[in-house]
Design a protein around this motif. Structure first.
Motif, mmCIF file in Angstrom:
data_model
loop_
_atom_site.group_PDB
_atom_site.id
_atom_site.type_symbol
_atom_site.label_atom_id
_atom_site.label_comp_id
_atom_site.label_asym_id
_atom_site.label_seq_id
_atom_site.Cartn_x
_atom_site.Cartn_y
_atom_site.Cartn_z
ATOM 1 N N PRO A 74 0.775 -1.466 -0.077
ATOM 2 C CA PRO A 74 0.060 0.247 -0.112
ATOM 3 C C PRO A 74 0.662 1.053 -0.001
ATOM 4 O O PRO A 74 0.643 1.974 -0.923
ATOM 5 N N ASP A 75 2.273 1.172 0.566
ATOM 6 C CA ASP A 75 2.834 1.962 0.606
ATOM 7 C C ASP A 75 4.438 2.045 1.210
ATOM 8 O O ASP A 75 4.839 0.327 1.131
ATOM 9 N N ARG A 76 5.303 2.931 0.713
ATOM 10 C CA ARG A 76 7.026 2.439 0.784
ATOM 11 C C ARG A 76 6.787 2.384 2.998
ATOM 12 O O ARG A 76 7.594 1.091 3.264
ATOM 13 N N ALA A 77 6.563 2.809 3.752
ATOM 14 C CA ALA A 77 6.923 2.311 4.916
ATOM 15 C C ALA A 77 5.672 1.079 5.432
ATOM 16 O O ALA A 77 6.668 0.097 6.250
ATOM 17 N N THR A 78 4.946 0.636 4.951
ATOM 18 C CA THR A 78 4.623 -1.206 4.731
ATOM 19 C C THR A 78 5.457 -1.656 4.502
ATOM 20 O O THR A 78 5.647 -3.293 4.934
ATOM 21 N N ALA A 79 6.013 -1.628 2.962
ATOM 22 C CA ALA A 79 7.395 -2.400 2.399
ATOM 23 C C ALA A 79 8.468 -2.660 3.739
ATOM 24 O O ALA A 79 9.154 -3.313 3.889
ATOM 25 N N ASP A 80 9.240 -0.944 3.787
ATOM 26 C CA ASP A 80 10.492 -1.076 4.801
ATOM 27 C C ASP A 80 9.732 -1.587 6.570
ATOM 28 O O ASP A 80 11.308 -2.619 6.712
ATOM 29 N N ALA A 81 8.874 -1.247 6.450
ATOM 30 C CA ALA A 81 8.161 -1.859 8.085
ATOM 31 C C ALA A 81 8.558 -3.962 7.791
ATOM 32 O O ALA A 81 8.564 -4.359 8.386
ATOM 33 N N CYS A 82 8.166 -4.359 6.687
ATOM 34 C CA CYS A 82 8.147 -5.497 6.514
ATOM 35 C C CYS A 82 9.905 -6.439 6.190
ATOM 36 O O CYS A 82 9.643 -7.292 7.093
ATOM 37 N N PHE A 83 10.266 -5.492 5.491
ATOM 38 C CA PHE A 83 12.289 -5.966 5.449
ATOM 39 C C PHE A 83 12.563 -5.826 6.685
ATOM 40 O O PHE A 83 13.162 -6.521 7.458
ATOM 41 N N GLY A 84 12.355 -4.668 7.543
ATOM 42 C CA GLY A 84 13.398 -4.835 8.833
ATOM 43 C C GLY A 84 12.120 -5.212 10.193
ATOM 44 O O GLY A 84 13.297 -6.290 11.058
ATOM 45 N N LYS A 85 11.121 -6.305 9.779
ATOM 46 C CA LYS A 85 10.859 -7.009 11.273
ATOM 47 C C LYS A 85 10.642 -8.220 10.176
ATOM 48 O O LYS A 85 11.045 -9.284 11.714
ATOM 49 N N MET A 86 11.547 -8.974 8.694
ATOM 50 C CA MET A 86 11.672 -10.338 8.332
ATOM 51 C C MET A 86 12.586 -10.938 8.558
ATOM 52 O O MET A 86 13.204 -12.371 8.796
ATOM 53 N N GLN A 87 13.815 -9.707 8.897
ATOM 54 C CA GLN A 87 15.430 -10.161 9.739
ATOM 55 C C GLN A 87 15.125 -11.362 11.236
ATOM 56 O O GLN A 87 16.433 -11.721 11.188
ATOM 57 N N ASP A 88 13.856 -10.796 11.854
ATOM 58 C CA ASP A 88 14.000 -11.754 12.872
ATOM 59 C C ASP A 88 13.289 -12.966 12.801
ATOM 60 O O ASP A 88 12.499 -13.535 14.120
ATOM 61 N N ASP A 89 12.305 -12.728 11.777
ATOM 62 C CA ASP A 89 11.204 -13.738 11.715
ATOM 63 C C ASP A 89 11.751 -15.249 11.570
ATOM 64 O O ASP A 89 11.962 -15.582 10.075
ATOM 65 N N PRO A 90 11.020 -16.520 12.620
ATOM 66 C CA PRO A 90 11.988 -17.449 12.043
ATOM 67 C C PRO A 90 11.082 -18.461 10.570
ATOM 68 O O PRO A 90 11.720 -18.878 10.286
ATOM 69 N N ASP A 91 9.914 -17.477 10.666
ATOM 70 C CA ASP A 91 9.851 -18.170 9.080
ATOM 71 C C ASP A 91 10.262 -18.181 8.161
ATOM 72 O O ASP A 91 10.001 -18.324 6.714
#
Length: 117
Positions: A74-91
């Motif tokens: 929906p926007d860059r902030a959502t993408a940035d948040a995903c890529f910031g969190k995925m580093q710590d997401d075991p999935d």
């Protein structure tokens, strides 16, 4: 405004099924973090260039295909948040990645024009 993360990567032809399975497994994860869509394409008509080309960009090797994919947000902030969190997401950490990540490239883009049928 819609934001797009694009990816370009070489994948061994023999690993197509593994790659598709990995992409299918990644969709619920991207969706969990707010992605609107995900598209994975398998190169069919990807010519070599003289100065630049998709094969040159990923240093394509014998027996590999260029894969071009993108995720919309929906926007860059959502993408940035995903890529910031995925580093710590075991999935994400436990996903099969059947490609050479060192030759993968990606980038984020704001949509300048979008035509739809």
């Amino acid at each position: 405004m819609t934001y797009v993360t694009g990816f370009l990567t070489p994948v061994k032809t023999e690993d197509k099924a593994r790659y598709v399975k990995s992409a299918e497994a990644s969709w619920p994860l991207f969706q969990k973090y707010g992605a609107l869509s995900q598209v994975e394409t398998w190169g069919e008509d990807v010519p070599d260039g003289k100065l630049t080309s998709f094969p040159m960009a990923v240093k394509l090797q014998e027996g590999e295909v260029v894969v071009f994919s993108w995720v919309t947000w929906p926007d860059r902030a959502t993408a940035d948040a995903c890529f910031g969190k995925m580093q710590d997401d075991p999935d994400f950490a436990n996903m099969d990645m059947p490609f050479d990540g060192k030759r993968m490239m990606w980038g984020g883009f704001s949509v300048a024009f979008e035509g739809k049928a």
